[in-house]
Write an enzyme that holds these catalytic residues in place. Structure first.
Site, PDB file in Angstrom:
ATOM      1  N   ASP A 313       0.806  -1.224   0.000  1.00 36.06           N
ATOM      2  CA  ASP A 313       0.000   0.000   0.000  1.00 36.06           C
ATOM      3  C   ASP A 313       0.837   1.271   0.000  1.00 36.06           C
ATOM      4  OD1 ASP A 313      -2.396  -1.292  -0.136  1.00 36.06           O
ATOM      5  OD2 ASP A 313      -2.773  -1.283   2.009  1.00 36.06           O
ATOM      6  N   TYR A 397     -10.001  -0.657   3.181  1.00 39.29           N
ATOM      7  CA  TYR A 397      -9.497  -0.563   4.547  1.00 39.29           C
ATOM      8  C   TYR A 397      -9.143   0.880   4.903  1.00 39.29           C
ATOM      9  CZ  TYR A 397      -9.022  -5.282   6.501  1.00 39.29           C
ATOM     10  OH  TYR A 397      -9.265  -6.509   7.064  1.00 39.29           O
TER      11      TYR A 397
END
Length: 706
Positions: A313, A397
């Site tokens: 990420d 998320y």
């Protein structure tokens, strides 16, 4: 504004004022960088800014300048450019102050590619919807392209021949029944497309056995699904009538005995620099730079459409660009100071996320306490901590990163994980009646694949200076025998980590393993090295097979700790170019030279984070999960450094107290009596500092699932 409007001397801002070498890039500087770069002869109308960030000077230059022994370092920027039409990718350094293009490297893709652009994410749905095979596969499932959303995901590296030299994204689909319907509840499983984002074509279609699309609702924001509101909660009010205890000057913060600088980078998000502790008037350095430099989310489902699900990420998506704009009363509670987060968009224009970083104080219970049975002394000190945090939303998320500074010199970093699970269809029991081994059923027919969240903290240490070393300390049971006739003895084993290749270490709860960062030339009052101890949270590291593609790409995640000698070029645990990187960069390359670590300028790379076997309680939105590590002084001070926390008045009454005792000091009671069985009659101040509420606005979503 044009380039000629700016007259910048080295290390100065547009108005001529000196700029600290480590200060985050300003909007004015981003504008100058944009104007410089867009004037380069090879810049085209289809060129995009994939990354723009401060190229920090060498630590030695900064420390020499601060000591008055060197010149103010030049302000430099690193700029990564992607031509959307051709895929041409470059990595350049330029001087902001002189305008000089210092270097340019053209990437050939053999060691990875530039981060994925938002523009590429947004194009994937159109590309897939134009592919006849994709349309036919949806039709076979009774769906049209208008009924699904495409979720673009990073590709990893699997050496597929048709992907060589291409910028690849992989695509999964979710049905969305109406605009407000959360599609994560309806995965269209068994189908995946591989997309060349530059050529705008589907290179491969995976159409495995279709699975039933779950019918459950994921609309956690629907009052009908939420149920009757809980009505018994009373307000918690947190006030500091005299204001906060910290002072802020730009990015520089002083609080209690702590001094440090708050920074921001679009790749790493929140960065803390030059943390030092004032010890009797002496500013003693602890950490030069601290950040979350990488975040790996590997999934454990080997199905034909999911085996490749491994996301970086930070390196692939630049999670700092999805920083939330935090909201008082929701994300942050109390007397808050906000820092804005400034970055460049893909056209090079400065973008400011208001209130991107939150800072406040929290009461933290008892700092130290004793009721003495011999003297009658009854003393309590209240603890508090300074909290510096930011939240980023990466697809499904939401991640919060909280750095805590405590009055006793402790430093903690805590990751908070919430948001929505990346879902699958749940296959149910097999022919032998066994559950599917790689996912949990979190709602009827809805799966939550097993996965990990592995954060890499880069801790550039300066414990009392740059002459540091790292020791691994284990608890050791001493066998019964001479000198230990009753078998009660235990001791500790200390192992000095001599060089980089032996620095890969695992946490071990069975021996209480910890890593001590010591100064090899400074000693405390006992004549022993001053130091800090890294206390890891005991959790699994990367669970993928050691020979797997992901293990080669993320060697940092196979251990809880690596240690390297400081090198300003070694910034990221998985390397500079993570997207489609075949492996061998990052930590793998950094430790290859096996440099010595004893008495050197060392950097710690600490991997931490949860292994997630999802629960039904994690659906449809996940209550916050936590992962953290702690750095505590160990021989850094000669005694408890929090003895001087000032007194506060105890409040014996809880009724109508309303807010916390603002002083956060101690409660002292003379003549409390000698021996006693319990703790009677002491007045601990009431302090209410509730947890942060996780809601509020955000700057944007990367359309992927982490």
């Amino acid at each position: 504004m044009t380039i000629t409007d700016l007259d910048l001397t080295p290390g100065s801002s547009a108005d001529g004022a000196a700029v600290h070498p480590l200060s985050s890039l300003s909007s004015t500087e981003f504008e100058r960088i944009r104007d410089l770069v867009t004037a380069w002869p090879d810049f085209t109308a289809t060129t995009r800014f994939a990354y723009v960030g401060l190229e920090e000077p060498h630590k030695a230059e900064v420390l020499a300048w601060q000591a008055g022994d060197g010149a103010l370092p030049d302000r430099r920027a690193r700029v990564m450019l992607l031509d959307m039409a051709t895929g041409r990718s470059t990595d350049s350094l330029l001087s902001i102050t002189t305008g000089e293009q210092l270097s340019t490297l053209e990437l050939d893709g053999s060691h990875g590619q530039l981060p994925v652009l938002i523009e590429e994410f947004e194009a994937v749905g159109e590309i897939a919807s134009a592919d006849a095979g994709w349309v036919a596969a949806l039709a076979a499932r009774g769906l049209t392209v208008d009924e699904v959303v495409c979720v673009p995901l990073s590709a990893g590296f699997y050496d597929f021949e048709e992907e060589k030299g291409r910028r690849i994204l992989r695509v999964l689909a979710f049905r969305q029944d109406y605009p407000e319907d959360h599609p994560w509840a309806h995965p269209v499983d068994g189908l995946s497309a591989y997309v060349d984002a530059s050529a705008r074509i589907v290179t491969r279609l995976i159409d495995a056995a279709p699975l039933a699309i779950p019918a459950t609702s994921g609309n956690f924001d629907d009052p009908a699904l939420q149920g009757e509101p809980l009505s018994t909660l009373k307000p918690i009010v947190i006030t500091q009538p005299e204001g906060p205890s910290f002072t802020v000057d730009g990015e520089f913060v002083s609080w209690a005995n702590w001094n440090f600088q708050v920074g921001f980078d679009v790749r790493e998000g929140l960065v803390l620099r030059q943390l030092s502790f004032d010890d009797k008037g002496v500013a003693r350095p602890v950490i030069y730079r601290a950040s979350i430099n990488e975040m790996l989310v590997p999934y454990g489902d080997p199905s034909p459409v999911r085996f490749w699900q491994n996301y970086f990420d930070t390196g692939e998506y630049l999670f700092g660009r999805f920083t939330n704009s935090l909201e008082l009363g929701c994300d942050c509670v109390g007397e808050i100071h906000y820092f804005d987060a400034t970055m460049a968009d893909e056209l090079g224009n400065p973008t400011v996320i208001q209130n991107g970083i939150c800072m406040h104080e929290e009461d933290f219970g008892t700092l130290w306490k004793h009721s003495d049975m011999f003297t009658g002394s009854n003393e309590t000190r209240r603890s508090r901590r300074l909290v510096i945090s930011f939240f980023t939303t990466v697809g499904n998320y939401d991640y919060g990163f909280y750095w805590y500074l405590y009055l006793d010199g402790t430093i903690e970093c805590e990751a908070k994980l919430t948001g929505i699970l990346f879902t699958s269809s749940y296959p149910g029991l097999d022919e032998n009646g066994a559950d599917y081994p790689y996912a949990s059923e979190v709602a009827p027919g809805l799966g939550g694949p097993y996965h990990q969240h592995l954060f890499s903290a880069r801790l550039d240490m300066t414990v009392d200076g740059i002459a540091n070393a790292v020791e691994e300390v284990d608890a050791v049971r001493v066998p019964i025998g001479p000198g230990n006739e009753h078998g009660n003895a235990f001791t500790k084993r200390i192992t000095r980590i001599a060089s980089e290749k032996e620095s890969g270490r695992l946490a071990d709860a069975s021996v209480g393993r910890a890593w001590h960062v010591i100064n090899t030339s400074a000693t405390n009052a006992m004549g022993r090295p001053t130091g800090y101890v890294l206390l890891p949270q005991q959790s699994p590291v990367l669970l993928a097979d050691p020979s797997s593609s992901i293990a080669k790409r993320a060697e940092f995640a196979t251990k809880a700790l690596f240690v390297t000698q400081y090198d300003p070029a070694e910034k990221y645990a998985a390397g500079d170019f993570v997207h489609q990187n075949p492996g061998g960069d990052g930590i793998t390359a950094y430790i290859a030279g096996d440099r010595p670590l004893d008495g050197e300028d060392v950097v710690l790379w600490h991997t931490f984070g949860p292994t997630h076997f999802p629960r039904p309680e994690d659906w449809p939105v996940m209550p916050t999960d936590y992962a953290k590590f702690t750095l505590k002084p160990y021989g850094f001070f000669d005694r408890n450094p929090a003895l001087n926390v000032p007194a506060s008045a105890g409040s014996g009454s809880h009724a109508g107290a309303g807010a916390s005792d603002a002083a956060g000091g101690h409660c002292a009671h003379e003549g409390a009596g000698a021996a006693h069985a319990g703790h009677g009659g002491h007045g601990a101040g009431v302090s209410l500092s509730g947890p942060e509420l996780l809601e509020g606005g955000h700057a944007g979503h990367a359309p992927h699932g982490a």
